[in-house]
Design a protein around this motif. Structure first.
Motif, PDB file in Angstrom:
ATOM      1  N   ILE A  64       0.850  -1.111  -0.080  1.00  0.00           N
ATOM      2  CA  ILE A  64       0.152   0.156  -0.024  1.00  0.00           C
ATOM      3  C   ILE A  64       0.933   1.361  -0.084  1.00  0.00           C
ATOM      4  O   ILE A  64       1.560   1.446   0.818  1.00  0.00           O
ATOM      5  CB  ILE A  64      -0.811   0.057   1.164  1.00  0.00           C
ATOM      6  CG1 ILE A  64      -2.016  -1.459   1.310  1.00  0.00           C
ATOM      7  CG2 ILE A  64      -1.644   1.242   1.201  1.00  0.00           C
ATOM      8  CD1 ILE A  64      -2.493  -1.554   0.212  1.00  0.00           C
ATOM      9  N   THR A  65       0.795   2.099  -0.961  1.00  0.00           N
ATOM     10  CA  THR A  65       1.260   3.490  -0.811  1.00  0.00           C
ATOM     11  C   THR A  65       0.791   4.467   0.215  1.00  0.00           C
ATOM     12  O   THR A  65      -0.232   4.772   0.293  1.00  0.00           O
ATOM     13  CB  THR A  65       1.249   4.329  -2.198  1.00  0.00           C
ATOM     14  OG1 THR A  65       1.863   3.399  -3.313  1.00  0.00           O
ATOM     15  CG2 THR A  65       1.940   5.592  -2.241  1.00  0.00           C
ATOM     16  N   ASN A  66       1.876   4.935   1.115  1.00  0.00           N
ATOM     17  CA  ASN A  66       1.588   5.748   2.201  1.00  0.00           C
ATOM     18  C   ASN A  66       1.655   7.168   1.134  1.00  0.00           C
ATOM     19  O   ASN A  66       2.801   7.513   0.640  1.00  0.00           O
ATOM     20  CB  ASN A  66       2.534   5.809   3.127  1.00  0.00           C
ATOM     21  CG  ASN A  66       2.463   6.724   4.007  1.00  0.00           C
ATOM     22  OD1 ASN A  66       2.120   8.355   3.840  1.00  0.00           O
ATOM     23  ND2 ASN A  66       2.695   6.630   5.319  1.00  0.00           N
ATOM     24  N   THR A  67       0.627   7.844   0.910  1.00  0.00           N
ATOM     25  CA  THR A  67       0.765   9.175   0.101  1.00  0.00           C
ATOM     26  C   THR A  67       1.409  10.167   0.356  1.00  0.00           C
ATOM     27  O   THR A  67       1.876  11.083  -0.345  1.00  0.00           O
ATOM     28  CB  THR A  67      -0.931   9.569  -0.342  1.00  0.00           C
ATOM     29  OG1 THR A  67      -1.556   9.601   0.701  1.00  0.00           O
ATOM     30  CG2 THR A  67      -1.511   8.424  -1.394  1.00  0.00           C
ATOM     31  N   ILE A 119       5.897   6.660  -0.170  1.00  0.00           N
ATOM     32  CA  ILE A 119       6.576   4.923   0.234  1.00  0.00           C
ATOM     33  C   ILE A 119       5.486   4.003  -0.240  1.00  0.00           C
ATOM     34  O   ILE A 119       4.392   4.075   0.423  1.00  0.00           O
ATOM     35  CB  ILE A 119       7.069   5.009   1.804  1.00  0.00           C
ATOM     36  CG1 ILE A 119       8.106   6.069   1.835  1.00  0.00           C
ATOM     37  CG2 ILE A 119       7.598   3.416   1.740  1.00  0.00           C
ATOM     38  CD1 ILE A 119       8.629   5.885   3.490  1.00  0.00           C
ATOM     39  N   LYS A 120       6.063   2.968  -0.734  1.00  0.00           N
ATOM     40  CA  LYS A 120       5.122   1.660  -1.042  1.00  0.00           C
ATOM     41  C   LYS A 120       5.494   0.915   0.268  1.00  0.00           C
ATOM     42  O   LYS A 120       6.688   0.393   0.332  1.00  0.00           O
ATOM     43  CB  LYS A 120       5.561   0.995  -2.335  1.00  0.00           C
ATOM     44  CG  LYS A 120       4.791   1.672  -3.680  1.00  0.00           C
ATOM     45  CD  LYS A 120       4.826   0.735  -4.660  1.00  0.00           C
ATOM     46  CE  LYS A 120       3.932   1.385  -5.841  1.00  0.00           C
ATOM     47  NZ  LYS A 120       3.922  -0.125  -6.954  1.00  0.00           N
ATOM     48  N   ILE A 172      10.695   2.450  -7.387  1.00  0.00           N
ATOM     49  CA  ILE A 172      10.400   2.955  -8.643  1.00  0.00           C
ATOM     50  C   ILE A 172       8.824   3.344  -8.974  1.00  0.00           C
ATOM     51  O   ILE A 172       8.249   4.322  -9.309  1.00  0.00           O
ATOM     52  CB  ILE A 172      11.001   2.067  -9.823  1.00  0.00           C
ATOM     53  CG1 ILE A 172      12.292   2.251  -9.753  1.00  0.00           C
ATOM     54  CG2 ILE A 172      10.313   2.550 -11.084  1.00  0.00           C
ATOM     55  CD1 ILE A 172      12.806   1.179 -10.814  1.00  0.00           C
ATOM     56  N   GLY A 173       7.971   2.303  -8.409  1.00  0.00           N
ATOM     57  CA  GLY A 173       6.886   2.398  -8.370  1.00  0.00           C
ATOM     58  C   GLY A 173       5.790   3.549  -7.629  1.00  0.00           C
ATOM     59  O   GLY A 173       5.284   4.301  -7.945  1.00  0.00           O
ATOM     60  N   ALA A 174       6.535   3.742  -6.492  1.00  0.00           N
ATOM     61  CA  ALA A 174       6.213   4.582  -5.372  1.00  0.00           C
ATOM     62  C   ALA A 174       6.378   6.285  -5.797  1.00  0.00           C
ATOM     63  O   ALA A 174       5.534   7.051  -6.054  1.00  0.00           O
ATOM     64  CB  ALA A 174       6.723   4.596  -4.444  1.00  0.00           C
ATOM     65  N   LEU A 175       7.737   6.209  -6.659  1.00  0.00           N
ATOM     66  CA  LEU A 175       8.088   7.632  -6.980  1.00  0.00           C
ATOM     67  C   LEU A 175       7.653   8.045  -8.396  1.00  0.00           C
ATOM     68  O   LEU A 175       7.310   9.184  -8.788  1.00  0.00           O
ATOM     69  CB  LEU A 175       9.481   7.824  -6.854  1.00  0.00           C
ATOM     70  CG  LEU A 175       9.956   7.660  -5.479  1.00  0.00           C
ATOM     71  CD1 LEU A 175      11.567   7.747  -5.416  1.00  0.00           C
ATOM     72  CD2 LEU A 175       9.536   8.842  -4.480  1.00  0.00           C
TER      73      LEU A 175
END
Length: 384
Positions: free
Chosen positions: A149-152, A156-157, A266-269
């Motif tokens: 889960i992404t912490n928006t 951070i994933k 990479i996915g989070a950013l």
């Protein structure tokens, strides 16, 4: 040394799996919150599942607020739907995003607070009964005790772990994967390849995970190209569905390694889909670490018949890595720059991505010891 092996309480797989599972699903409660996305609604997959629930006398409400890879905000919206609709069990229909969202909704529904409160802590306690129905062949989330889960706020994933996150039932019916377009078929299929190959080469590998991981890798190399080019091939879709399930069970017990650790930042950013970011990293990561596990990578090369039984381990391992690179190329996996990520932006974020990757714990499962400078070097190789 004794090993523990965890998997869903019930698994139904193959053609007709949904119908076989119907009576068991009905035993989970009186009203299900069906967690999904708008694409599944539009394709008619939700009607198929809710029709099954209606036939068995189970009530339902549909939450289709999963609009991409799951975030804390989606989880909170799902929790509100759970409470508003007075549901007592969960059903996820979709790729890894709806399934991961379902798990997180279960956590906050039973414990309150925010899903972000669990970062760095193991999930404990009881969750509502959960049924996972994947519509892609790749994430394996239907068979794992993890959710991402992404912490928006922190960008951070979060990799969250705990035995209660394991679904009570997995329903792997290939009919739901038939609608996946080629790009999603490729990304999720290569995600499954990473799961299986990382599980086999992990420090935490064990005999039962080895069996499933090898089987998954063989199926993926044989059937992913067919699914990618001939998505209507039912046999290939069935085999890929099983491969993803095998890979999911394998990495749930043996864990993943450097690819997944480096992929999540990479996915989070940069908002790259998880399977795509894994595939971007796959050849470079394995090429960097294979020598310390050449016998394991050699086994994979022999399993997919790119290396012969008498070839030295190093040569067989190198042939497997080249075969992975060729499969990624066949599936048209872009580089970070081809995906649209700016070189300068990527380079500037390498220090943060490196720290986030190491903090996830996954790189530590790699048989080669990896320090921050190693992770940074791989990120730069991927960008080159």
């Amino acid at each position: 040394m004794a090993n523990q092996f965890i998997m869903p309480g019930q698994i139904f797989y193959g053609e007709g799996a949904l119908e076989q599972a119907a009576a068991s699903v009905a035993g989970f409660g009186r009203k299900a919150l069906v967690v999904t996305d708008s694409v599944m609604v539009r394709l008619g997959n939700i009607d198929t599942v809710t029709g099954m629930l209606e036939k068995t006398g189970v009530g339902f409400a549909v939450f289709d607020g999963v609009t991409g890879e799951p975030t804390d905000k989606m989880v909170e919206a799902g929790r509100k739907a759970w409470e508003r609709e007075n549901c007592d069990f969960l059903v996820a229909v979709g790729g890894g995003s709806p399934i991961d969202t379902m798990k997180a909704i279960g956590v906050v529904a039973m414990n309150g607070g925010s899903i972000n409160d669990w970062y760095g802590r193991e999930i404990t306690g009881s969750l509502p009964p959960m049924v996972a129905i994947p519509t892609t062949s790749g994430t394996g989330s239907e068979a794992t005790q993890f959710t991402i889960i992404t912490n928006t706020e922190a960008d951070i994933k979060m990799l969250l772990k705990g035995r209660p996150l394991m679904p009570d039932m997995a329903v792997d019916d290939p009919r739901f994967t038939m609608t996946a377009p080629p790009a999603i078929t490729a990304a999720t299929g290569l995600d499954a390849l990473c799961h299986a190959a990382e599980a086999y080469t992990s420090r935490k590998a064990q005999p039962m995970t080895d069996t499933l991981a090898l089987s998954a890798v063989k199926r993926i190399f044989e059937y992913l190209p067919i699914c990618y080019t001939k998505g209507e091939d039912v046999r290939a879709r069935t085999q890929m569905s099983l491969a993803a399930l095998e890979a999911g069970i394998a990495f749930n017990n043996a864990s993943v390694t450097v690819i997944h650790g480096m992929s999540r930042p990479i996915g989070a950013l940069f908002h790259v889909p998880h399977g795509v970011s894994n595939a971007m990293l796959l050849p470079a990561c394995f090429a960097y670490v294979y020598r310390e596990a050449s016998d394991r990578f050699a086994d994979l090369g022999r399993a997919v018949k790119v290396a012969g039984p008498a070839e030295p381990d190093l040569e067989a391992a190198e042939k497997f890595i080249r075969a992975c690179e060729e499969l990624c190329r066949f599936c048209h996996i872009p580089t970070p720059v081809e995906y649209g990520i700016g070189r300068v932006d990527f380079l500037e974020k390498i220090p943060k991505m490196t720290q986030d990757a190491l903090a996830s714990g996954s790189p530590a499962n790699t048989r080669k010891q990896l320090l921050a400078e190693d992770i940074e070097m791989i990120y730069r190789k991927v960008l080159a």
